[in-house]
Structure formats: structure tokens, C-alpha cells
Design an enzyme around this catalytic site. Structure first.
Site, PDB file in Angstrom:
ATOM      1  N   GLY A  64       3.629  -3.085  -4.151  1.00  0.00           N
ATOM      2  CA  GLY A  64       3.348  -1.903  -4.969  1.00  0.00           C
ATOM      3  C   GLY A  64       4.546  -0.977  -5.068  1.00  0.00           C
TER       4      GLY A  64
ATOM      5  N   GLY B  64      -0.188  -4.587  -7.686  1.00  0.00           N
ATOM      6  CA  GLY B  64       1.229  -4.715  -7.372  1.00  0.00           C
ATOM      7  C   GLY B  64       1.929  -5.665  -8.324  1.00  0.00           C
TER       8      GLY B  64
ATOM      9  CE1 TYR C 115      -6.574   5.873  -3.896  1.00  0.00           C
ATOM     10  CE2 TYR C 115      -6.695   8.234  -4.303  1.00  0.00           C
ATOM     11  CZ  TYR C 115      -5.967   7.114  -3.911  1.00  0.00           C
ATOM     12  OH  TYR C 115      -4.645   7.245  -3.545  1.00  0.00           O
TER      13      TYR C 115
ATOM     14  CB  THR D 234       4.885   9.897  -4.785  1.00  0.00           C
ATOM     15  OG1 THR D 234       4.512  10.801  -3.737  1.00  0.00           O
ATOM     16  CG2 THR D 234       6.286   9.413  -4.521  1.00  0.00           C
TER      17      THR D 234
HETATM   18  P1  NAD Z   1       0.361   0.625  -6.073  1.00  0.00           P
HETATM   19  O1  NAD Z   1      -0.873   0.284  -6.819  1.00  0.00           O
HETATM   20  O2  NAD Z   1       1.674   0.509  -6.762  1.00  0.00           O
HETATM   21  O3  NAD Z   1       0.455  -0.183  -4.708  1.00  0.00           O
HETATM   22  C1  NAD Z   1      -0.676  -0.567  -3.973  1.00  0.00           C
HETATM   23  C2  NAD Z   1      -0.500  -2.017  -3.551  1.00  0.00           C
HETATM   24  O4  NAD Z   1      -1.621  -2.420  -2.746  1.00  0.00           O
HETATM   25  C3  NAD Z   1      -0.436  -2.972  -4.729  1.00  0.00           C
HETATM   26  O5  NAD Z   1       0.690  -3.817  -4.602  1.00  0.00           O
HETATM   27  C4  NAD Z   1      -1.746  -3.764  -4.620  1.00  0.00           C
HETATM   28  O6  NAD Z   1      -1.648  -5.065  -5.183  1.00  0.00           O
HETATM   29  C5  NAD Z   1      -2.003  -3.736  -3.137  1.00  0.00           C
HETATM   30  N1  NAD Z   1      -3.413  -3.942  -2.761  1.00  0.00           N
HETATM   31  C6  NAD Z   1      -4.495  -3.271  -3.242  1.00  0.00           C
HETATM   32  N2  NAD Z   1      -5.620  -3.742  -2.676  1.00  0.00           N
HETATM   33  C7  NAD Z   1      -5.238  -4.728  -1.805  1.00  0.00           C
HETATM   34  C8  NAD Z   1      -5.942  -5.590  -0.929  1.00  0.00           C
HETATM   35  N3  NAD Z   1      -7.291  -5.562  -0.832  1.00  0.00           N
HETATM   36  N4  NAD Z   1      -5.230  -6.460  -0.169  1.00  0.00           N
HETATM   37  C9  NAD Z   1      -3.868  -6.519  -0.257  1.00  0.00           C
HETATM   38  N5  NAD Z   1      -3.154  -5.729  -1.096  1.00  0.00           N
HETATM   39  C10 NAD Z   1      -3.837  -4.852  -1.857  1.00  0.00           C
HETATM   40  O7  NAD Z   1       0.159   2.143  -5.547  1.00  0.00           O
HETATM   41  P2  NAD Z   1       1.173   3.112  -4.794  1.00  0.00           P
HETATM   42  O8  NAD Z   1       1.362   4.281  -5.651  1.00  0.00           O
HETATM   43  O9  NAD Z   1       2.334   2.356  -4.301  1.00  0.00           O
HETATM   44  O10 NAD Z   1       0.263   3.558  -3.569  1.00  0.00           O
HETATM   45  C11 NAD Z   1       0.457   3.048  -2.251  1.00  0.00           C
HETATM   46  C12 NAD Z   1      -0.471   3.773  -1.290  1.00  0.00           C
HETATM   47  O11 NAD Z   1      -0.152   5.176  -1.281  1.00  0.00           O
HETATM   48  C13 NAD Z   1      -1.942   3.664  -1.678  1.00  0.00           C
HETATM   49  O12 NAD Z   1      -2.700   3.520  -0.495  1.00  0.00           O
HETATM   50  C14 NAD Z   1      -2.239   4.988  -2.322  1.00  0.00           C
HETATM   51  O13 NAD Z   1      -3.581   5.356  -2.182  1.00  0.00           O
HETATM   52  C15 NAD Z   1      -1.316   5.936  -1.560  1.00  0.00           C
HETATM   53  N6  NAD Z   1      -0.981   7.122  -2.353  1.00  0.00           N
HETATM   54  C16 NAD Z   1      -0.117   7.043  -3.400  1.00  0.00           C
HETATM   55  C17 NAD Z   1       0.163   8.193  -4.142  1.00  0.00           C
HETATM   56  C18 NAD Z   1       1.140   8.183  -5.290  1.00  0.00           C
HETATM   57  O14 NAD Z   1       1.335   9.237  -5.915  1.00  0.00           O
HETATM   58  N7  NAD Z   1       1.792   7.105  -5.608  1.00  0.00           N
HETATM   59  C19 NAD Z   1      -0.481   9.395  -3.834  1.00  0.00           C
HETATM   60  C20 NAD Z   1      -1.375   9.424  -2.767  1.00  0.00           C
HETATM   61  C21 NAD Z   1      -1.610   8.277  -2.020  1.00  0.00           C
END
Ligand code: NAD
Ligand code: UDP
Length: 313
Positions: free
Chosen positions: A13, A39, A147, A177
């Protein structure tokens, strides 16, 4: 941290791939786990010949044993409102069964553990800016609940493994982010506005654009996470950029940075869209000596080439 074997869930991701890069740069070996539901393997393509990196394609809701690891970073979860609306049940499962499975790995191997939590734990906040001691204002049955409640359950699970089993856990509450590798079509505000501006399409603002968000550039966020992982702190820590923008101001900044002549149009506001978001980062500053250094204009400038690569593709 001395050289370690680190498990990163969600490694394909946006944030997981940047964290993987940072850990490899520090000399660690990384086992990435991802089921690729949101991802993208392209985020890891540059690591194809890196001998200290391996990717396991696996759904963390199913128990798995990666072998001995020193540290677990649990980032797996759909993260954008569009993704978790599409993958509602999967989001609930990864934030419950998935989190418990990864906690079991940390417990078994006496590994450190950091969970990616979120400002969504505060819901539509009545306390502003948001301090970690605020319990939040979350609708448990609304469209965002798959969520928000999964993330709140995860926090409870992480604290329980710390309190009952002595696991060395950490909780980061991440605020919005952005940066390169943010999915160009994930529906989040920065990706939508940047893509629209670069394609000369109208910028879509939901509601009247007076709702606020605070945008953190990805390199700042990763630095904060790495510092928290090394700390002795077990209670949640906000990591985000405390400069607060209305969504309308953010759209105007995107137009300035891209030099786009796109018009701004107003669409309906989604249900339960939080009216304001701004982290109080006193704890991160005090405990970790961390504060952001990249502000919105520079972060958007650093992201233009990435988003442009999707235009006409
Ligand atoms: P993203 O969707 O780019 O990355 C999440 C990754 O998790 C993906 O690659 C997806 O394929 C993988 N994934 C989801 N479910 C899965 C499962 N059951 N088994 C294995 N892999 C799985 O999102 P991101 O922005 O990189 O977010 C990463 C983390 O940070 C998340 O937990 C998200 O909740 C948290 N977060 C992100 C933000 C932001 O602004 N980007 C804000 C708050 C929290
Ligand atoms: N938003 C918007 N136009 C878009 C996408 C999002 O006005 O094209 C708004 C959305 O309604 C919210 C804010 O921008 O108020 C941030 O949305 P995002 O999906 O990035 O994340 P959230 O912080 O809501 O989880």
C-alpha cells in the site's frame, strides 16, 4: 533498532511501501504481507532485486506464521472512504481478526508491535484540536462505521495484548497523509483534486468546502512512525500536520501548485463526513521530538510528477 527482521502488513500500500523503504534503508530485513485488495505491486517494483525484502501474498484475516520476527508493523486495511465503502465487511474483518492474528505473531516471537490507527477514532470531533485523551464522537451504525469501529476495536485489542500479555505495543493515530504512491483513483481528496487539476477537469468539492482537514506529507509521517516504534510509549500518539485547511482552500492550493485553470464544482456531502480535523501533536513533540517539516505547498509540488504519470495512461 539494531538490524532486525520486520513484518510489515499492508506493504504494497501507500504507507506500507514507504515504511518498507525506510526500514530497508536502516539495514533491516522486511517481510511484507499483503492481499493486494487495495495495494499495488508497482509500489514495490523497485525492490525486485532487494535480497532483504520478500512479499508474501496473504490475507491477514487467516492466521499465518512468518517464523521469528523482531517487529510487526500492522498497516493492512482499506483506508480511503471509497475503498472501505466498497470493502465494508473485509474492513471490519481486517481490523478485528487481522489485528488479532498479527498480535498473536508479536506475542509468539516476543516482537515489538505498532498498529496504524487513525484520526477516524475521533469521528466528528467535539474537541478541537484532537488530543489523544478525547474518546471521540463516532456513529457506530453509519457508513463510516465499518472502518471507524474496526479501528477502535483494534486499539482495544492492542491495549489488551499489552496489558494481559505484556506485548510491547504502540498505537499511532494517523491524520490524512498524502504523497507519491497514494492511489490515484482512491477517491481521497488530494488524489481526486490533483488528478482533476492535472487533467483540466472540474475539481469536485463535497458540500460547501468549509469542512477542514490537516494534511501530512508521507516522509514526515514515516519518520514519526519509526520514532514511535522505538519509544517506550504504549498509549496512542497522534501523528499529523497541525496546519488546518478548509477543503476549499486545499482545492485553491492544488490549482496554484499545478497551474491548472480547472473550475471548482460543488457536489453533495457524504453522510457523516467529519466537519473538522486537526491533530494536537504535543505528545509526539514531547515524547518523540517529532514535528512535521513539509507543508502542503511543498508536499503537493513533490507529488505532481507521480500524479502526472497517470494522466493519459
Ligand atoms: P492502502 O490502501 O494504500 O494500503 C493498505 C494495504 O493493506 C493495501 O496494500 C492492501 O492491499 C492491504 N490489505 C488490506 N486488507 C488486507 C488483508 N486482509 N490482508 C493483507 N493485506 C491487506 O492505505 P494506506 O493509506 O497506505 O493506509 C495504511 C494504513 O494506515 C491503514 O491501516 C490505514 O487505515 C492507516 N491510515 C492511513 C491514513 C492515510 O491518510 N493514508 C490515515 C489514517 C490511517
Ligand atoms: N472531498 C472532497 N472532494 C473529493 C474528495 C473528498 O471535497 O473529491 C472531501 C471529503 O468530503 C472530506 C475531505 O474532502 O470532507 C477529506 O476526504 P478524504 O476522502 O480524503 O478523507 P477523510 O478525511 O474524509 O477520511
Amino acid at each position: 533498532m539494531s538490524q532486525q527482521t520486520v513484518l510489515v502488513t499492508g506493504a504494497a500500500g501507500f504507507l506500507g511501501s514507504h515504511l518498507t523503504d525506510a526500514l530497508l534503508a536502516q539495514g533491516h530485513s522486511v517481510l511484507g504481507v499483503d492481499n493486494l485488495c487495495t495495494g499495488n505491486l508497482a509500489n514495490l517494483a523497485h525492490l525486485r532485486t532487494e535480497s532483504r525484502f520478500r512479499l508474501l501474498e496473504h490475507d491477514i484475516c487467516q492466521p499465518f506464521d512468518p517464523g521469528p520476527v523482531d517487529y510487526v508493523f500492522n498497516l493492512a486495511s482499506p483506508a480511503s472512504p471509497v475503498d472501505y465503502a466498497r470493502l465494508g465487511v473485509e474492513t471490519l474483518l481486517v481490523g478485528s481478526a487481522g489485528t488479532m492474528n498479527t498480535l498473536d505473531i508479536a506475542r509468539k516471537y516476543q516482537a515489538g508491535y505498532l498498529h496504524a490507527s487513525t484520526s477516524e477514532c475521533y469521528g466528528d470531533p467535539e474537541v478541537h484540536p484532537q488530543v489523544e485523551t478525547y474518546w471521540g464522537n463516532v456513529n457506530p451504525v453509519g457508513p463510516r462505521s465499518v472502518y471507524d469501529e474496526a479501528k477502535r476495536f483494534s486499539e482495544a485489542a492492542v491495549m489488551a495484548y499489552h496489558r494481559y500479555y505484556g506485548v510491547n505495543t504502540h498505537l499511532v493515530r494517523i491524520f490524512n497523509t498524502y504523497g507519491p504512491r497514494l492511489q490515484a483513483n482512491d477517491g481521497r481528496v488530494i488524489s481526486n483534486l490533483m488528478m482533476q487539476a492535472l487533467q483540466g477537469k472540474p475539481l469536485t468539492i463535497y458540500g460547501d468546502g468549509s469542512q477542514t482537514r490537516s494534511f501530512c506529507y508521507v516522509s514526515d509521517l514515516i519518520e514519526g512512525i519509526v520514532r514511535l516504534a522505538r519509544s517506550e510509549e504504549h498509549m496512542p500518539v497522534n501523528i499529523g500536520n497541525p496546519v488546518e485547511w478548509t477543503i476549499l482552500e486545499c482545492a485553491q492550493e492544488v490549482l496554484r501548485v499545478t497551474g491548472s485553470a480547472s473550475e471548482i464544482i460543488f457536489n453533495p456531502l457524504p453522510q457523516d463526513d467529519p466537519t473538522r480535523r486537526r491533530p494536537d501533536i504535543t505528545r509526539a513533540k514531547t515524547l518523540l521530538g517529532w514535528e512535521p517539516t513539509v507543508f502542503l505547498r511543498e508536499g503537493l509540488e513533490r507529488s505532481i510528477d507521480y500524479f502526472r504519470s497517470f494522466v493519459n495512461n
